[in-house]
Design a protein around this motif. Structure first.
Motif, PDB file in Angstrom:
ATOM      1  N   VAL A   1      -1.767   2.481   2.439  1.00  0.00           N
ATOM      2  CA  VAL A   1      -2.181   3.590   1.564  1.00  0.00           C
ATOM      3  C   VAL A   1      -2.524   4.816   2.408  1.00  0.00           C
ATOM      4  CG1 VAL A   1      -3.984   4.388  -0.017  1.00  0.00           C
ATOM      5  CG2 VAL A   1      -2.984   2.102  -0.319  1.00  0.00           C
ATOM      6  N   GLN A   2      -3.312   4.606   3.458  1.00  0.00           N
ATOM      7  CA  GLN A   2      -3.759   5.736   4.286  1.00  0.00           C
ATOM      8  C   GLN A   2      -2.586   6.400   4.997  1.00  0.00           C
ATOM      9  OE1 GLN A   2      -6.726   7.023   4.025  1.00  0.00           O
ATOM     10  NE2 GLN A   2      -7.194   5.367   2.600  1.00  0.00           N
ATOM     11  N   LEU A   3      -1.655   5.591   5.496  1.00  0.00           N
ATOM     12  CA  LEU A   3      -0.486   6.165   6.190  1.00  0.00           C
ATOM     13  C   LEU A   3       0.371   6.966   5.200  1.00  0.00           C
ATOM     14  CD1 LEU A   3       1.272   6.510   8.690  1.00  0.00           C
ATOM     15  CD2 LEU A   3       2.406   4.343   8.107  1.00  0.00           C
TER      16      LEU A   3
ATOM     17  N   GLY B   1       0.822  -1.213   0.000  1.00  0.00           N
ATOM     18  CA  GLY B   1       0.000   0.000   0.000  1.00  0.00           C
ATOM     19  C   GLY B   1       0.852   1.258   0.000  1.00  0.00           C
ATOM     20  N   ILE B   2       1.907   1.257   0.802  1.00  0.00           N
ATOM     21  CA  ILE B   2       2.796   2.428   0.864  1.00  0.00           C
ATOM     22  C   ILE B   2       3.467   2.638  -0.496  1.00  0.00           C
ATOM     23  CG2 ILE B   2       4.903   3.349   1.891  1.00  0.00           C
ATOM     24  CD1 ILE B   2       4.146   1.761   4.474  1.00  0.00           C
ATOM     25  N   ALA B   3       3.948   1.529  -1.079  1.00  0.00           N
ATOM     26  CA  ALA B   3       4.652   1.635  -2.368  1.00  0.00           C
ATOM     27  C   ALA B   3       3.720   2.174  -3.450  1.00  0.00           C
ATOM     28  CB  ALA B   3       5.204   0.266  -2.762  1.00  0.00           C
ATOM     29  N   SER B   4       2.440   1.804  -3.381  1.00  0.00           N
ATOM     30  CA  SER B   4       1.499   2.263  -4.406  1.00  0.00           C
ATOM     31  C   SER B   4       1.330   3.774  -4.367  1.00  0.00           C
ATOM     32  CB  SER B   4       0.135   1.580  -4.232  1.00  0.00           C
ATOM     33  OG  SER B   4      -0.522   2.104  -3.078  1.00  0.00           O
ATOM     34  N   GLU B   5       1.684   4.384  -3.256  1.00  0.00           N
ATOM     35  CA  GLU B   5       1.606   5.845  -3.126  1.00  0.00           C
ATOM     36  C   GLU B   5       2.952   6.513  -3.396  1.00  0.00           C
ATOM     37  OE1 GLU B   5      -1.065   7.915  -2.458  1.00  0.00           O
ATOM     38  OE2 GLU B   5      -2.215   6.107  -2.881  1.00  0.00           O
ATOM     39  N   GLY B   6       3.979   5.690  -3.646  1.00  0.00           N
ATOM     40  CA  GLY B   6       5.293   6.242  -4.021  1.00  0.00           C
ATOM     41  C   GLY B   6       6.043   6.919  -2.880  1.00  0.00           C
TER      42      GLY B   6
ATOM     43  N   LEU C   1      -5.170  -8.932   5.207  1.00  0.00           N
ATOM     44  CA  LEU C   1      -4.155  -8.447   4.262  1.00  0.00           C
ATOM     45  C   LEU C   1      -4.694  -7.256   3.477  1.00  0.00           C
ATOM     46  CD1 LEU C   1      -2.709 -11.867   3.013  1.00  0.00           C
ATOM     47  CD2 LEU C   1      -1.637 -10.244   4.601  1.00  0.00           C
ATOM     48  N   ASP C   2      -5.958  -7.342   3.066  1.00  0.00           N
ATOM     49  CA  ASP C   2      -6.570  -6.202   2.357  1.00  0.00           C
ATOM     50  C   ASP C   2      -6.588  -4.964   3.255  1.00  0.00           C
ATOM     51  OD1 ASP C   2      -6.977  -7.749   0.166  1.00  0.00           O
ATOM     52  OD2 ASP C   2      -9.103  -8.164   0.585  1.00  0.00           O
ATOM     53  N   ARG C   3      -6.922  -5.198   4.503  1.00  0.00           N
ATOM     54  CA  ARG C   3      -6.996  -4.081   5.443  1.00  0.00           C
ATOM     55  C   ARG C   3      -5.603  -3.478   5.679  1.00  0.00           C
ATOM     56  NH1 ARG C   3      -9.730  -4.664  11.398  1.00  0.00           N
ATOM     57  NH2 ARG C   3      -9.726  -2.433  11.859  1.00  0.00           N
ATOM     58  N   ALA C   4      -4.595  -4.353   5.729  1.00  0.00           N
ATOM     59  CA  ALA C   4      -3.219  -3.870   5.938  1.00  0.00           C
ATOM     60  C   ALA C   4      -2.757  -3.055   4.726  1.00  0.00           C
ATOM     61  CB  ALA C   4      -2.280  -5.052   6.180  1.00  0.00           C
ATOM     62  N   ARG C   5      -3.117  -3.550   3.521  1.00  0.00           N
ATOM     63  CA  ARG C   5      -2.775  -2.793   2.295  1.00  0.00           C
ATOM     64  C   ARG C   5      -3.388  -1.389   2.353  1.00  0.00           C
ATOM     65  NH1 ARG C   5      -4.292  -7.269  -0.388  1.00  0.00           N
ATOM     66  NH2 ARG C   5      -2.404  -8.527  -0.461  1.00  0.00           N
TER      67      ARG C   5
END
Ligand code: FEO
Length: 400
Positions: free
Chosen positions: A390-392, A277-282, A382-386
């Motif tokens: 993203v949110q963080l 999730g973090i990586a998807s936000e760059g 896992l979905d929730r962690a992803r």
């Protein structure tokens, strides 16, 4: 190393500590070591600016004797009384019976407290000067960089600042002592950051105050008590210390420090999803495994990055112990102004998230809604962690 004349009549007479495993009994330096810099001014009068730690006294006296008759020493300038700077005082003064010992009032009190020194001790005032012949020393009180008695000494005619712990760093001096002659300046800057976060960061307000005191003072050489002497670009280390200190008051660099503790990899799997999730936000990320990484090496990222993800399970109703150690040190070092989140596994009852929430509130961290889960994370977890990643990451990007 032999003494080195760094400016006319000014000598580096420091020593390398390649022996200690821990600095201050806390911070690993087995790989990097540390230099304990001392400076000699050989003018019509002579002065030593700080000495060294007790364990290295023999090395120190031997190399001092190469360029100077110790028995003729006139002054010892005590910028700082922590024993890495002052441990050799007692032995030195036996060889230099006429030397006067100068320090700020709190330093002179500590001379008695630590070593029973009361003879030939003189208290300095902030801004007081001492003429040695062709060189004049000015003493500037810079409390809490690093202890309450600490001062910096400015050599007026040569525009040199003996900055004590301020602008210092870990790392022995491997033959070269200057910023323009060392083999790897980036390595020394990284050592300065680790040293700053380990030793000085909790006193960031005092560092900024000290920098302000020299705002109108020309400085051509910064000569700290640890690490490189900065003569090519003395402004560089001052700028770095200023930038790092300002992170105490406001947001740091865009990036997330992920702290991982895991027992049977359930928390690790959830963390991996959060990383996606973090990586998807760059947003840049660094993962530190608290099970095997000393907090000394974690603090630089924790201090300089805006985001923190704490991924750790519950252990006996509380935060995973090694993670608790890291968070307690973060609190001790006043790591503030973070966007933070928690996730982790528990087996029968939680507790880690509660501990995280309490500490995050104490450290004034802004939290993104983290969660704990029983057992393994399963697909839903896992979905929730992803999504948490993203949110963080979004909070970090927005929090600049
Ligand atoms: Fe280098 Fe605070 O001692």
């Amino acid at each position: 190393m032999k003494p080195i004349e760094i400016r006319p009549k000014v000598w580096w007479v420091g020593v390398n500590d390649r022996v200690s495993y821990l600095f201050e009994g806390l911070w690993p330096i087995a790989e990097e070591g540390i230099s304990i810099n001392s400076y000699l001014i050989k003018d019509e009068k002579s002065a030593l600016i700080d000495v060294t730690e007790e364990m290295l006294t023999e090395d120190y006296l031997a190399q001092l004797a190469e360029v100077f008759d110790i028995s003729t020493l006139d002054y010892v300038i005590v910028n700082h009384m922590e024993p890495d700077h002052s441990g050799a005082l007692t032995r030195l003064l036996k060889l230099a019976p006429n030397a006067k010992i100068l320090g700020m009032p709190k330093a002179t009190a500590m001379m008695n407290d630590f070593y029973g020194l009361t003879e030939n001790v003189e208290r300095l005032k902030n801004g007081q000067e001492l003429n040695l012949g062709t060189n004049t020393l000015r003493f500037v009180y810079t409390p809490f960089v690093h202890w309450p008695e600490t001062m910096m000494t400015y050599l007026v005619e040569q525009k040199m600042l003996f900055s004590c712990d301020g602008f210092g760093g870990y790392g022995v001096l491997d033959g070269a002592i200057y910023d323009d002659t060392c083999a790897d300046l980036a390595w020394y800057e990284a050592q300065a950051l680790r040293y700053f976060t380990n030793i000085v960061a909790a006193f960031s307000k005092s560092v900024l105050s000290a920098i302000g005191k020299f705002a109108d003072t020309p400085i051509e050489v910064v000569a700290p008590s640890h690490g490189l002497i900065w003569r090519k670009n003395p402004g560089r280390i001052v700028e770095l210390y200023q930038r790092w200190s300002e992170y105490y008051n406001g947001p740091a660099e865009e990036g997330i420090t992920v702290l991982l503790g895991t027992m049977y990899r359930n928390t690790e799997h959830a963390m991996s999803a959060a990383l996606e999730g973090i990586a998807s936000e760059g947003v840049p990320v660094t993962v530190h495994d608290v099970r095997r990484m000393d907090v000394s090496y974690i603090l630089p990222d924790l201090w300089t990055k805006r985001g923190v993800l704490v991924a750790a399970p519950t252990y006996e109703g509380h935060m995973f112990p090694k993670m608790m150690d890291v968070l307690m040190m973060a609190d001790r070092k006043r790591v503030k102004h973070k966007q933070a989140a928690y996730l982790g596994s528990y087996a029968w009852s939680g507790g880690a998230k509660r501990d995280f929430d309490e500490l995050a509130e104490k450290m004034e961290w802004q939290t993104v809604n983290g969660f704990d889960f029983i057992g393994g994370p399963q697909e839903l977890g896992l979905d929730r962690a992803r999504e948490l990643g993203v949110q963080l990451a979004k909070a970090v990007k927005a929090g600049g």
